[in-house]
Design an enzyme around this catalytic site. Structure first.
Site, PDB file in Angstrom:
ATOM      1  N   GLY A 268       0.822  -1.201   0.000  1.00  0.00           N
ATOM      2  CA  GLY A 268       0.000   0.000   0.000  1.00  0.00           C
ATOM      3  C   GLY A 268       0.855   1.250   0.000  1.00  0.00           C
ATOM      4  N   SER A 269       0.260   2.337   0.418  1.00  0.00           N
ATOM      5  CA  SER A 269       0.952   3.615   0.437  1.00  0.00           C
ATOM      6  C   SER A 269       1.925   3.685   1.604  1.00  0.00           C
ATOM      7  CB  SER A 269      -0.053   4.757   0.552  1.00  0.00           C
ATOM      8  OG  SER A 269      -0.666   4.757   1.837  1.00  0.00           O
TER       9      SER A 269
ATOM     10  N   LYS B 122       2.127   6.079   3.739  1.00  0.00           N
ATOM     11  CA  LYS B 122       1.378   6.541   4.906  1.00  0.00           C
ATOM     12  C   LYS B 122       0.730   5.378   5.640  1.00  0.00           C
ATOM     13  CE  LYS B 122      -2.456   9.577   6.257  1.00  0.00           C
ATOM     14  NZ  LYS B 122      -3.505  10.533   5.769  1.00  0.00           N
ATOM     15  N   VAL B 123       0.065   4.506   4.900  1.00  0.00           N
ATOM     16  CA  VAL B 123      -0.582   3.343   5.507  1.00  0.00           C
ATOM     17  C   VAL B 123       0.463   2.407   6.091  1.00  0.00           C
ATOM     18  CG1 VAL B 123      -1.956   1.279   5.011  1.00  0.00           C
ATOM     19  CG2 VAL B 123      -2.637   3.487   4.058  1.00  0.00           C
TER      20      VAL B 123
ATOM     21  N   GLU C 137       5.494  -3.446   1.511  1.00  0.00           N
ATOM     22  CA  GLU C 137       5.800  -3.105   0.119  1.00  0.00           C
ATOM     23  C   GLU C 137       5.043  -1.824  -0.195  1.00  0.00           C
ATOM     24  OE1 GLU C 137       8.029  -4.480  -1.486  1.00  0.00           O
ATOM     25  OE2 GLU C 137       8.265  -6.493  -0.661  1.00  0.00           O
TER      26      GLU C 137
ATOM     27  N   CYS D 114       3.604  -0.218  -8.516  1.00  0.00           N
ATOM     28  CA  CYS D 114       4.616   0.310  -7.599  1.00  0.00           C
ATOM     29  C   CYS D 114       5.974   0.388  -8.287  1.00  0.00           C
ATOM     30  CB  CYS D 114       4.692  -0.533  -6.331  1.00  0.00           C
ATOM     31  SG  CYS D 114       4.864  -2.292  -6.628  1.00  0.00           S
TER      32      CYS D 114
END
Length: 513
Positions: A243-244, A246-247, A265, A299
């Protein structure tokens, strides 16, 4: 009109439930519905009822019980089940690939390719099931043997992202399965139907082999409830999250707070370096695929192109010509190169990034507009953008999950280009095109690329499953898929055996009683 026959083949109903322990589905309908529409044409596909907290807890309890059995099955026998799953995926490659394409929006070739990636990781995991090896070490004590070994870890959770709705889950799940772990999958709420389809496929294999429920589990629910429960759950020894950044930072903080393990990742800001001697006939196609494949929503998407000033104009003109020939439209038409972005928010991020880069001094060389009209069946199609920019621009330093390629000029030797490449907070994938051996080896050396993936004369995306996948810095530092990534799914144990009749101590310590 797109035929929806593949939905029936994959047992996707008009209404679907969001929690499964293998052969059994929870029947909860009170915790919200996900009404899934295709980004391809905006059409409604199906509804998914989200799982409740009670569903999740029952699922984890079932998984814990299944683990007690699964860990006792010899690893090659676990590999045999994974082999059968791979074969079953081969049977469903066409309809599952079409669902990936229709639900997510990537090209049909990429949809089929993603299912092939699942098949490939099954093949790799089958071989790995006979090579869960440890090492022996010589003891300093006479008549002693020392070795290490690896044991199953427990229930492993994979939280997957929308851009690879099935492949990245399989990287984790198939390797973890042969390691003796049971799996819990929380897919992205934007693309739950592909996960449901895979769960049906796997369930048939489990049922045919008379295996207990709880080995492969699926839970679809809100991140604020089910997601947070997973992060905090001490019953889950390992969480793999894509994910991002931030997450990922939030997940790392919560999981570390309970001393759990995680694989992250996260974001990438991947660059290709073109030195004066680059083979542009090879480079241009690699750049275009890397930048527009999956509509820039990988990504590993190529986001920055670092070009020596002596060839800048030639590369720029070559890319404009290549981009002018791109076919954009429904991804289920194999003639098209690029489909839509995933949703309205992704389109807004694309437009906003281009506005920001222009304010910072960047120049849009090609594309950048939203596409409308009869040729585009939804509002999520855009024309990929080429932008002349500088690496220090704030927007260039960020990862925009959209097809924007920044062309950055450099003057100097290859180390100058490498320093520009490394001057971002992300560190996933990187590439250089050069026929100069010294430049290539410098790029791969300790003073070269600081990314987890570094390629020579190929692009940044399209990693093979045989290598470990992952990156450094704010990309998270985790590794999945091939090489020795399997070790993270197991607990390591060092063993010492005394086969003599004396009890010597290490370091020559004397303790007589």
């Amino acid at each position: 009109m797109i035929s929806m026959d593949f939905l029936k083949q994959l047992n996707i109903e008009t209404k679907n439930f969001g929690s499964s322990t293998g052969m059994r589905w929870a029947k909860t309908t009170t915790h919200g519905e996900l009404k899934i529409h295709s980004p391809v044409d905006g059409q409604y596909i199906a509804t998914v009822y989200q799982a409740s907290e009670e569903d999740y807890n029952r699922l984890v309890t079932t998984a814990q019980e299944a683990f007690k059995y699964w860990r006792t099955v010899p690893a090659p026998k676990r590999g045999e089940i994974v082999r059968q799953i791979g074969n079953r995926l081969r049977e469903y490659k066409d309809p599952l690939g079409k669902l990936v394409s229709y639900e997510m929006g990537k090209s049909l070739q990429e949809g089929w390719g993603e299912v092939q990636e699942m098949i490939d990781i099954c093949d790799l995991a089958v071989g790995q099931s006979r090579q869960l090896y440890g090492f022996t070490m010589h003891s300093e004590r006479p008549d002693h043997r020392m070795y290490d070994q690896y044991h199953p870890l427990g229930p492993v959770v994979t939280i997957s992202s929308f851009n690879f709705p099935v492949a990245v889950w399989s990287w984790n799940a198939m390797i973890a399965a042969v390691c003796g772990d049971v799996n819990i999958w929380k897919p992205a709420s934007k693309v739950p139907l592909t996960a449901i389809a895979v769960q049906h496929i796997i369930s048939s294999v489990l049922s045919e082999n008379k295996l207990p429920e709880g080995i492969f589990n699926l839970v679809i629910g809100k991140g604020s409830t089910i997601g947070e429960m997973i992060l905090k759950d001490k019953r889950i020894p390992l969480v793999s999250l894509t994910g991002s950044t931030k997450v990922g930072k939030h997940a790392a903080e919560v999981i570390s707070g309970r001393l759990g393990k995680y694989i992250l990742e996260l974001g990438g800001n991947n660059a290709i370096i073109l030195t004066p001697g680059a083979n542009l006939k090879m480079a241009i196609p690699a750049i275009v695929f890397g930048a527009v494949g999956t509509a820039g929503q990988r990504c590993t998407t190529t986001r920055r192109l670092i070009i020596h000033k002596s060839i800048f104009n030639k590369v720029r003109d070559g890319l404009i010509k290549a981009y002018s020939g791109l076919k954009i439209g429904t991804p289920l038409d194999e003639k098209n190169h690029m489909g839509p972005l995933i949703d309205k928010e992704a389109v807004e991020a694309f437009v906003s990034a281009l506005e920001r880069v222009k304010k910072e001094g960047g120049k849009v060389l090609f594309g950048g507009e939203k596409l409308t009209g009869n040729d585009y069946e939804s509002d999520f199609y855009v024309r990929p953008a080429l932008v002349e920019a500088e690496n220090h621009y704030a927007i260039v330093q960020e990862e925009t999950f959209a097809p924007i390629l920044y062309l950055i000029k450099y003057d100097g030797d290859v180390q100058t280009a490498i320093d520009i490449q490394n001057d971002v907070v992300q560190g996933l994938s990187s590439s250089i095109f050069t026929d100069n051996l010294q430049e290539a080896e410098t790029f791969l050396s300790h003073r070269g690329s600081d990314c987890g993936i570094a390629n020579v004369n190929i692009g940044t995306s399209g990693a093979e499953i045989g290598g470990a996948f992952g990156g450094e810095k704010e990309t998270g530092g985790g590794r999945e898929s091939g090489s020795d990534a399997w070790k993270v799914y197991m607990r390591r144990q060092t063993n010492t055996i005394n086969f003599g009749s004396q009890l010597p101590l290490a370091q020559g310590i004397k303790f007589d009683i």
